[in-house]
Design an enzyme around this catalytic site. Structure first.
Site, PDB file in Angstrom:
ATOM      1  N   LYS A 159      85.414  34.148  46.513  1.00  0.00           N
ATOM      2  CA  LYS A 159      86.534  34.065  46.577  1.00  0.00           C
ATOM      3  C   LYS A 159      87.051  33.782  44.808  1.00  0.00           C
ATOM      4  CE  LYS A 159      89.729  31.313  50.554  1.00  0.00           C
ATOM      5  NZ  LYS A 159      90.609  32.010  50.425  1.00  0.00           N
TER       6      LYS A 159
HETATM    7  N1  PMP Z   1      90.270  37.817  53.415  1.00  0.00           N
HETATM    8  C1  PMP Z   1      90.706  36.750  53.209  1.00  0.00           C
HETATM    9  C2  PMP Z   1      91.392  37.778  51.826  1.00  0.00           C
HETATM   10  C3  PMP Z   1      91.265  35.162  52.002  1.00  0.00           C
HETATM   11  O1  PMP Z   1      91.636  34.837  51.781  1.00  0.00           O
HETATM   12  C4  PMP Z   1      90.535  34.962  53.831  1.00  0.00           C
HETATM   13  C5  PMP Z   1      91.231  33.376  53.675  1.00  0.00           C
HETATM   14  N2  PMP Z   1      90.111  32.673  53.016  1.00  0.00           N
HETATM   15  C6  PMP Z   1      89.367  36.029  54.595  1.00  0.00           C
HETATM   16  C7  PMP Z   1      89.305  36.927  54.465  1.00  0.00           C
HETATM   17  C8  PMP Z   1      89.443  34.854  55.892  1.00  0.00           C
HETATM   18  O2  PMP Z   1      88.248  34.202  54.976  1.00  0.00           O
HETATM   19  P1  PMP Z   1      87.914  32.648  56.070  1.00  0.00           P
HETATM   20  O3  PMP Z   1      87.744  33.133  57.835  1.00  0.00           O
HETATM   21  O4  PMP Z   1      86.340  32.128  55.465  1.00  0.00           O
HETATM   22  O5  PMP Z   1      88.825  31.713  55.779  1.00  0.00           O
END
Ligand code: PMP
Length: 291
Positions: A159
């Site tokens: 991330k």
């Molecule tokens: N894809 C992207 C590009 C994101 O920014 C997020 C948000 N963090 C997600 C998917 C979903 O991830 P999560 O469920 O862990 O928040």
């Protein structure tokens, strides 16, 4: 719409081990993280004063740093303690938590081996405005021109800030065309995810289909919701999905920490009616995070 800038608010932010008045939580303009996107972050939510999957998010932040070739200078326990301190200091019960780590100013060039790793944790109120009727209208997605890159092209499972460059561009293009968000395809042309959330489809075979997370973030919400739906008796299929298959979709929703479960009513020229399935998943997720 009145905008209250994020650097001009009251409160307390944890920065490099210290609790700092919000407006003073600064970093230098010459920081590697700012110039070269050597920054990783987390988005988390606190429900009833408790961060949902706190440990999982903490470990993912560490893993994102590792993928970008740096170690976080604090233990998981210290990071979770920092999050607790920030929620308490700001009196946040239902809110959003942003933790991040980035390379500092020691080196301002591509090589950054000697840079110090900085860390911060901030949080702000974000009452979960659970208004199922409003959400059930669904949001509209434009198919983006930008493609999610391959594993050989970018650190796709981190991330990391740099990966959001094409997300912001795609979302802006979608908004300019009157859509609320964008659906991104991957470098092979398969459906990938939206600009900040994963995607699920109930298809006319009665099964739930979701793209294989082989070149984008395998969201914590995605994994949580998959398990939850399977527990409800649905069959979930992870596979490569072609955009032409959107014709076979009965219901669609996005999942993410911020998005939670967000029904989708349109992708490009395909229209769907968020119905009983979206409603069941939304309600199930709400009980889970508040449980
Ligand atoms: N894809 C992207 C590009 C994101 O920014 C997020 C948000 N963090 C997600 C998917 C979903 O991830 P999560 O469920 O862990 O928040």
């Amino acid at each position: 719409m009145e905008i209250i800038p994020f650097d001009d608010r009251d409160g307390t932010i944890w920065l490099n081990g210290e609790m700092i008045p919000w407006r003073e939580a600064k970093t230098h303009t010459l920081s590697h993280g700012l110039h070269y996107a050597s920054l990783v972050f987390e988005g988390e939510r606190s429900y009833n004063g408790r961060i949902f999957e706190n440990e999982w998010h903490t470990k993912r932040l560490r893993e994102s740093g590792r993928i970008l070739d740096f170690d976080l200078p604090y233990s998981d326990a210290e990071i979770m303690e920092a999050k607790r301190a920030v929620l308490d200091a700001n009196g946040i019960v239902d809110g959003y938590v942003r933790a991040c780590a980035w390379r500092g100013s020691e080196m301002m060039a591509v090589s950054a081996q000697m840079t110090k790793i900085h860390m911060m944790v901030a949080a702000w109120d974000w009452p979960s405005m659970y208004d199922p009727e409003a959400k059930m209208k669904g949001i509209t997605l434009k198919i983006a021109d930008w493609k999610r890159p391959s594993r050989e092209t970018a650190p796709v499972h981190a991330k990391a800030a740099g990966l959001y460059m094409i997300c912001t561009l795609s979302k802006h293009a979608a908004e300019r065309d009157g859509f609320q968000d964008a659906l991104m395809l991957d470098y092979r042309g398969y459906v990938a995810e939206s600009t900040g959330a994963n995607v699920f489809f109930l298809m006319n075979d009665g099964r739930v289909h979701t793209p294989t997370a082989d070149c984008f973030l395998n969201g914590i919400t995605r994994q949580t919701v998959m398990k939850m739906i399977e527990g409800m008796g649905y069959e979930v299929v992870e596979r490569h999905i072609k955009p032409e298959e959107l014709e076979n979709v009965t219901e669609c929703f996005l999942t993410g920490t911020a998005a939670e479960v967000t029904p989708v009513s349109q992708i490009g020229d395909n229209h769907f009616n968020p119905g009983g399935f979206c409603r069941t998943v939304m309600d199930g997720y709400t009980s889970l995070v508040r449980g």
